[in-house]
Enzyme design. Structure first.
Site, short mmCIF file in Angstrom:
data_model
loop_
_atom_site.label_atom_id
_atom_site.label_comp_id
_atom_site.label_asym_id
_atom_site.label_seq_id
_atom_site.Cartn_x
_atom_site.Cartn_y
_atom_site.Cartn_z
N LYS A 134 -6.63 -4.81 -3.05
CA LYS A 134 -7.24 -5.41 -1.86
C LYS A 134 -8.30 -4.48 -1.27
O LYS A 134 -8.03 -3.28 -1.09
CB LYS A 134 -6.14 -5.74 -0.84
CG LYS A 134 -5.37 -4.53 -0.34
CD LYS A 134 -4.05 -4.93 0.28
CE LYS A 134 -3.81 -4.60 1.71
NZ LYS A 134 -4.24 -3.31 2.24
N CYS B 166 -2.17 -2.17 7.89
CA CYS B 166 -2.12 -3.14 6.80
C CYS B 166 -0.91 -4.07 6.88
O CYS B 166 -0.99 -5.23 6.46
CB CYS B 166 -2.19 -2.42 5.46
SG CYS B 166 -3.81 -1.65 5.23
N ASP C 230 0.80 -1.25 0.00
CA ASP C 230 0.00 0.00 0.00
C ASP C 230 0.83 1.30 0.00
O ASP C 230 0.46 2.28 0.68
CB ASP C 230 -0.97 0.01 1.20
CG ASP C 230 -1.98 -1.12 1.16
OD1 ASP C 230 -1.93 -1.93 0.22
OD2 ASP C 230 -2.81 -1.21 2.08
N1 TIU Z 1 -2.70 0.48 4.24
C1 TIU Z 1 -3.14 0.81 5.44
O1 TIU Z 1 -2.46 0.69 6.45
N2 TIU Z 1 -4.42 1.37 5.51
C2 TIU Z 1 -4.83 2.23 6.50
O2 TIU Z 1 -5.97 2.65 6.52
N3 TIU Z 1 -3.89 2.60 7.41
C3 TIU Z 1 -4.02 3.52 8.40
O3 TIU Z 1 -3.11 3.60 9.23
N4 TIU Z 1 -5.08 4.30 8.45
#
Ligand code: TIU
Length: 222
Positions: free
Chosen positions: A129, A162, A24
């Protein structure tokens, strides 16, 4: 087999069966105006993971290690967005809403894309995802099994969301995870520390924690 200095003990890297998983590293999390910022976070805290991840990516590509990228996001019609996720946070600007980089966390929008520094190359799988974990409702497990991968080197954001969710999912599926602490980042320094400690505690209950230098050194010595 190269040994990577890590905690709680050295990680024996099986290069033929290892993949680099970059989680991500999207503009919506790392640049102003995206989802991370909408949640009230300072995105600059995440940007320190970019340079070391880039080094690891270069080394993995040179060593012909499988590189897999993930992106958190949803279909433009929001049909894969649980109402509970959509409403969470009572945000003025939430998932699917129009922000400075297009609709937040929506496939095809600028903010959903991976940052230019870590742009995937043709042939590198990109996993879209809908959840926090990279295994939930994706074909990641099938791709890893088809390619005979049993070890994951993990970079990405955010450490306690994540990254941790994915490491836990991977661990339960039998994968060995090495998390590189300088290549993962959190908006919260205390969660960065605790997110990593949770992985390596109790004899490495979820996996190992090393850093980019340890990995690059071990690969150079092989
Ligand atoms: N990729 C991921 O960690 N999504 C989130 O929403 N992370 C946050 O820390 N908000």
């Amino acid at each position: 087999m190269p040994e990577v200095q890590s905690e709680p003990y050295p990680f024996r890297l099986d290069l033929a069966h290892a993949a680099l998983l970059i989680i991500d590293m999207q503009r919506d999390f790392l640049e102003p105006g995206g989802f991370g910022a909408a949640l009230g976070n300072d995105v600059s805290l995440l940007r320190r993971a970019i340079a070391p991840t880039r080094l690891v990516l270069d080394v993995a590509r040179s060593a012909r290690i499988l590189v897999i990228h993930t992106r958190e996001g949803h279909r433009p019609d929001l049909s894969d967005l649980p109402p509970a996720k959509k409403s969470r946070g009572r945000l003025k600007l939430g998932i699917g809403d129009h922000g400075p980089m297009g609709r937040i966390l929506i496939h095809g929008e600028a903010g959903h894309d991976i940052i230019p520094e870590l742009m995937p190359r043709p042939g590198e799988p990109v996993i879209d995802k809908p959840g926090k974990g990279a295994f939930y409702a994706t074909d990641l497990d099938a791709i890893l099994r088809n390619k005979d991968i049993s070890q994951l080197i993990i970079c990405g954001v955010t450490t306690e969301v994540c990254v941790n969710t994915t490491v836990r999912e991977a661990n339960d599926r039998g994968y060995e995870c090495l998390v590189l602490e300088d290549c993962v980042a959190s908006y919260f320094p205390e969660f960065q520390e605790m997110g990593l400690r949770m992985i390596k505690a109790q004899g490495g209950i979820f996996g190992w924690v090393g850093n980019s230098g340890n990995l690059i050194e071990a690969m150079a010595a092989r």
